[in-house]
Motif scaffolding. Structure first.
Motif, PDB file in Angstrom:
ATOM      1  N   ASP A   1      44.199  33.912  30.002  1.00 26.48           N
ATOM      2  CA  ASP A   1      45.462  33.532  30.734  1.00 26.48           C
ATOM      3  C   ASP A   1      44.934  32.258  31.798  1.00 26.48           C
ATOM      4  O   ASP A   1      45.777  32.078  32.872  1.00 26.48           O
ATOM      5  CB  ASP A   1      46.454  34.490  31.478  1.00 26.48           C
ATOM      6  CG  ASP A   1      45.326  35.248  32.374  1.00 26.48           C
ATOM      7  OD1 ASP A   1      44.092  35.129  32.502  1.00 26.48           O
ATOM      8  OD2 ASP A   1      45.838  36.538  32.998  1.00 26.48           O
ATOM      9  N   GLY A   2      43.824  32.067  31.883  1.00 29.45           N
ATOM     10  CA  GLY A   2      43.192  30.955  32.893  1.00 29.45           C
ATOM     11  C   GLY A   2      42.643  31.666  33.947  1.00 29.45           C
ATOM     12  O   GLY A   2      41.895  31.044  34.813  1.00 29.45           O
ATOM     13  N   THR A   3      42.612  32.782  34.201  1.00 28.15           N
ATOM     14  CA  THR A   3      42.304  33.441  35.522  1.00 28.15           C
ATOM     15  C   THR A   3      40.780  33.733  35.621  1.00 28.15           C
ATOM     16  O   THR A   3      40.282  33.915  34.360  1.00 28.15           O
ATOM     17  CB  THR A   3      43.085  34.760  35.837  1.00 28.15           C
ATOM     18  OG1 THR A   3      42.864  35.688  34.462  1.00 28.15           O
ATOM     19  CG2 THR A   3      44.569  34.666  35.954  1.00 28.15           C
ATOM     20  N   PRO A   4      40.166  33.771  36.592  1.00 30.47           N
ATOM     21  CA  PRO A   4      38.648  34.406  36.609  1.00 30.47           C
ATOM     22  C   PRO A   4      38.158  35.586  35.691  1.00 30.47           C
ATOM     23  O   PRO A   4      38.907  36.223  35.251  1.00 30.47           O
ATOM     24  CB  PRO A   4      38.443  34.718  38.223  1.00 30.47           C
ATOM     25  CG  PRO A   4      39.419  33.937  38.773  1.00 30.47           C
ATOM     26  CD  PRO A   4      40.683  34.218  37.747  1.00 30.47           C
ATOM     27  N   PRO A   5      37.012  35.351  35.378  1.00 32.28           N
ATOM     28  CA  PRO A   5      36.639  36.350  34.200  1.00 32.28           C
ATOM     29  C   PRO A   5      36.397  37.796  34.935  1.00 32.28           C
ATOM     30  O   PRO A   5      36.541  38.758  33.836  1.00 32.28           O
ATOM     31  CB  PRO A   5      35.006  35.968  33.973  1.00 32.28           C
ATOM     32  CG  PRO A   5      34.571  35.132  35.260  1.00 32.28           C
ATOM     33  CD  PRO A   5      35.973  34.597  35.655  1.00 32.28           C
ATOM     34  N   ASN A   6      36.483  38.184  36.218  1.00 34.51           N
ATOM     35  CA  ASN A   6      36.539  39.511  36.395  1.00 34.51           C
ATOM     36  C   ASN A   6      36.917  39.679  37.947  1.00 34.51           C
ATOM     37  O   ASN A   6      37.435  38.539  38.401  1.00 34.51           O
ATOM     38  CB  ASN A   6      35.239  40.366  36.316  1.00 34.51           C
ATOM     39  CG  ASN A   6      33.873  39.579  37.290  1.00 34.51           C
ATOM     40  OD1 ASN A   6      34.263  38.952  38.087  1.00 34.51           O
ATOM     41  ND2 ASN A   6      32.835  39.571  36.681  1.00 34.51           N
ATOM     42  N   ASN A   7      37.101  40.815  38.562  1.00 34.09           N
ATOM     43  CA  ASN A   7      37.662  41.044  39.848  1.00 34.09           C
ATOM     44  C   ASN A   7      36.747  40.719  41.080  1.00 34.09           C
ATOM     45  O   ASN A   7      37.091  41.009  42.389  1.00 34.09           O
ATOM     46  CB  ASN A   7      38.162  42.168  39.932  1.00 34.09           C
ATOM     47  CG  ASN A   7      36.920  43.348  39.946  1.00 34.09           C
ATOM     48  OD1 ASN A   7      35.927  43.144  39.918  1.00 34.09           O
ATOM     49  ND2 ASN A   7      37.659  44.523  40.162  1.00 34.09           N
TER      50      ASN A   7
ATOM     51  N   ALA B   1      37.160  50.095  41.999  1.00 38.83           N
ATOM     52  CA  ALA B   1      37.885  50.146  43.265  1.00 38.83           C
ATOM     53  C   ALA B   1      36.980  51.181  44.009  1.00 38.83           C
ATOM     54  O   ALA B   1      36.546  52.205  43.616  1.00 38.83           O
ATOM     55  CB  ALA B   1      39.434  50.587  43.048  1.00 38.83           C
ATOM     56  N   LEU B   2      37.163  51.034  45.571  1.00 35.45           N
ATOM     57  CA  LEU B   2      36.411  51.964  46.413  1.00 35.45           C
ATOM     58  C   LEU B   2      37.414  52.616  47.189  1.00 35.45           C
ATOM     59  O   LEU B   2      38.476  52.136  47.731  1.00 35.45           O
ATOM     60  CB  LEU B   2      35.577  51.038  47.329  1.00 35.45           C
ATOM     61  CG  LEU B   2      34.821  52.025  48.347  1.00 35.45           C
ATOM     62  CD1 LEU B   2      33.548  52.846  47.583  1.00 35.45           C
ATOM     63  CD2 LEU B   2      34.161  50.970  49.416  1.00 35.45           C
ATOM     64  N   PRO B   3      37.750  53.902  47.357  1.00 38.79           N
ATOM     65  CA  PRO B   3      38.436  54.872  47.985  1.00 38.79           C
ATOM     66  C   PRO B   3      38.728  54.546  49.426  1.00 38.79           C
ATOM     67  O   PRO B   3      37.662  54.123  49.854  1.00 38.79           O
ATOM     68  CB  PRO B   3      38.319  56.102  47.726  1.00 38.79           C
ATOM     69  CG  PRO B   3      37.408  55.942  46.283  1.00 38.79           C
ATOM     70  CD  PRO B   3      36.723  54.787  46.337  1.00 38.79           C
ATOM     71  N   LYS B   4      39.790  54.497  49.855  1.00 42.07           N
ATOM     72  CA  LYS B   4      40.027  54.072  51.248  1.00 42.07           C
ATOM     73  C   LYS B   4      39.156  54.802  52.299  1.00 42.07           C
ATOM     74  O   LYS B   4      38.716  54.028  53.016  1.00 42.07           O
ATOM     75  CB  LYS B   4      41.704  54.090  51.573  1.00 42.07           C
ATOM     76  CG  LYS B   4      41.893  53.629  52.803  1.00 42.07           C
ATOM     77  CD  LYS B   4      43.402  53.103  53.247  1.00 42.07           C
ATOM     78  CE  LYS B   4      43.682  52.842  54.507  1.00 42.07           C
ATOM     79  NZ  LYS B   4      44.957  52.752  54.621  1.00 42.07           N
ATOM     80  N   GLU B   5      39.017  56.036  51.943  1.00 41.35           N
ATOM     81  CA  GLU B   5      38.109  56.650  53.016  1.00 41.35           C
ATOM     82  C   GLU B   5      36.582  56.336  53.020  1.00 41.35           C
ATOM     83  O   GLU B   5      36.015  56.538  53.892  1.00 41.35           O
ATOM     84  CB  GLU B   5      38.495  58.368  52.681  1.00 41.35           C
ATOM     85  CG  GLU B   5      37.952  58.715  51.323  1.00 41.35           C
ATOM     86  CD  GLU B   5      39.051  58.637  50.330  1.00 41.35           C
ATOM     87  OE1 GLU B   5      38.855  59.057  49.000  1.00 41.35           O
ATOM     88  OE2 GLU B   5      40.072  57.810  50.336  1.00 41.35           O
TER      89      GLU B   5
END
Length: 551
Positions: free
Chosen positions: A148-154, A230-234
């Motif tokens: 979809d043209g977006t970057p390869p990862n986050n 993802a890293l948990p908020k705490e």
């Protein structure tokens, strides 16, 4: 006044290959140290002119932040020529003269190497981005877009937003962990590693004694380009990036901290070992696993000599409990390595402001820093007790501050020019308008003012450095029984037949503290060290220390 040259004349500099172990390194931010040519920007000749002052402190080495050729998008941390001096700082001849002067004063020279990325104006990147078929096409981290043209990862950039930038020439994304103008080198390419090691040899051949390695844990990326979890908020920690930065929302297991980095560090160390008495200290930019990485990178004799992480560069209050926890964690994770400690540097709010320190607290923490097991970095102006300067938005230079203003004001407040005298608005730094405004609050703390005041903090730093230098247990000794008893942090330092008991009251309260069993003689009176009362207990005033020698 004694200078470092009184103790370590130039011919002894190469004698101790382990000089770095327990060394005290004075960081110089060249833009802000001393201007010699009236353009408002500090330079190499300015540094040379102030080296007698640095030597008079009693430090072992200087670390000079980048002075390489650069478009200065990140003030030298975006290098366009690793082997050139940017004209604003001088010439290679000026650098050579500075090294010669430093060595004549008994001071070693370490320079900042930025190996993880270059400027987008570096010839390597200019060639790499031209097309997909050139000899340097794989020298940087290029990746195809998703369907979809977006970057390869986050992956995210420390400076905000995606760590990927689209490039129309190659119709690919390139990785930049920092600014868009700072593309990341591809350490999976052997030719990249070879070229960087040639840079290391270039500066070693010019006489440098070692390196500070910027972002040492960012060198290698995951070849599969897997997204970070993802890293948990705490678990989020704003030590590395401000709390308003989404960078804190990820656990960066794939964009940095890769195990393959160790292979390069071993190659790097092998080059250093070709030269006499050289060293390196790495910056570990990691909020969750900083001490673990420090332990991995400094273990044994074939990686980097020492590393620092951000435990004491954070805003966490400097309590006895905090120090004890960090030092216990170091014993756990860095038992076979070597830490380098700092309270301030060019990337964080000065610790006098960050911890809201009184003058007694500044003195006590100076003595504590110079009593810790490990090496030490002092940041220019720290010895004067400088606080964080308040820089108005219209005067900001740091792109980091501009991006996240006003919640995060960037790093300019700790980078304002050194104050040498109080007789003019530019504090003896320059005859022109300085690149960053000088805080009027700093003028009363200028070096020239403090030189004439025997009670000034500057003289306390000199005394503490001299005390450390004359007690081997504080330089290379082990530490034992690190304990927080209420507000008192206490431990012993032992080397050979010398044992020193150190106790620090890190509070505004008056406390009593039991001395350990044994025969002890109070030392360090010049540092305010107090002796036990007639009841055998230490009665420590606010931010008071006690140092005792076992007999």
């Amino acid at each position: 006044m004694n200078t470092k040259a009184d103790f370590d004349m130039g011919t002894t500099l190469a004698a101790d290959k382990d000089w770095w172990r327990g060394a005290v390194i004075y960081q110089i931010y060249p833009r802000s140290f001393q201007d010699s040519n009236g353009d408002g920007i500090g330079d190499l000749n300015g540094i040379t002119s102030r080296l007698p002052y640095v030597a008079s402190l009693g430090v072992d080495a200087i670390w000079i932040s980048p002075f390489f050729t650069s478009p200065m998008k990140d003030f030298g941390y975006d290098v366009s020529d690793y082997c050139g001096v940017d004209p604003m700082f001088g010439t290679l001849s000026d650098f050579d003269a500075m090294v010669e002067t430093a060595h004549s004063l008994g001071v070693r020279v370490m320079i900042d190497l930025v190996l993880s990325h270059t400027s987008d104006q570096h010839p390597w990147f200019v060639e790499s981005r031209a097309n997909r078929d050139n000899p340097k096409s794989d020298w940087f981290v290029w990746a195809e877009p998703k369907d979809d043209g977006t970057p390869p990862n986050n992956w995210l950039s420390i400076f905000g937003g995606s760590a990927w930038q689209w490039d129309a020439r190659r119709e690919q994304y390139y990785l930049h962990n920092f600014l868009v103008e700072q593309p990341d080198l591809n350490f999976h390419c052997p030719a990249v590693q070879d070229a960087l090691l040639d840079v290391v040899r270039f500066w070693l051949d010019r006489g440098v004694d070692g390196f500070r390695l910027d972002t040492i844990n960012f060198y290698v990326h995951d070849q599969e380009l897997r997204s970070n979890p993802a890293l948990p908020k705490e678990q989020r920690d704003a030590t590395i990036a401000p709390s308003v930065n989404p960078y804190n929302h990820q656990l960066h297991v794939y964009s940095k901290n890769r195990p393959e980095n160790l292979t390069f560090l071993e190659r790097f160390r092998a080059v250093l070992d070709e030269y006499d008495a050289t060293t390196a200290v790495g910056e570990v930019g990691e909020a969750q696993r900083g001490l673990e990485i420090m332990g991995e990178y400094t273990a044994g004799d074939d990686r980097v000599h020492m590393c620092y992480s951000f435990e004491f560069l954070s805003g966490t209050a400097p309590t006895a409990e905090r120090f004890a926890k960090v030092l216990h964690d170091v014993d756990k994770h860095v038992s076979d390595g070597w830490a380098c400690w700092a309270f301030s540097n060019h990337d964080v709010v000065r610790h006098a402001s960050r911890w809201n320190l009184s003058d007694p607290a500044k003195r006590a923490l100076c003595t504590l820093l110079l009593s810790l097991r490990g090496s030490v970095c002092l940041y220019q102006g720290e010895e004067l007790g400088l606080n964080e300067a308040d820089v108005a938005f219209e005067d900001l230079q740091d792109p980091y501050g501009v991006e996240f203003w006003p919640e995060f004001k960037g790093r300019d407040g700790c980078r304002t020019p050194m104050v040498w005298e109080a007789s003019n608005q530019n504090a003896g730094f320059t005859s022109a308008t300085p690149w960053l405004p000088i805080s009027t609050e700093h003028l009363h703390a200028a070096a020239g003012v403090q030189e004439h005041d025997p009670a000034a903090l500057l003289h306390h730093y000199r005394k503490a450095l001299n005390f450390r230098r004359t007690h081997p247990a504080l330089i290379k000794g082990a530490h034992e029984k690190v304990t927080a008893t209420g507000s008192v942090l206490h431990f012993t330092r032992t080397h050979g037949d010398q044992t020193i008991y150190c106790a620090f009251n890190l509070s505004d309260d008056v406390v009593s503290h039991d001395m350990p069993d044994g025969n002890w003689v109070t030392i360090g009176a010049e540092l305010g060290s107090t002796q036990p009362g007639i009841d055998g207990k230490l009665h420590l005033g606010a931010w008071q220390v006690s140092l005792s020698l076992k007999t």
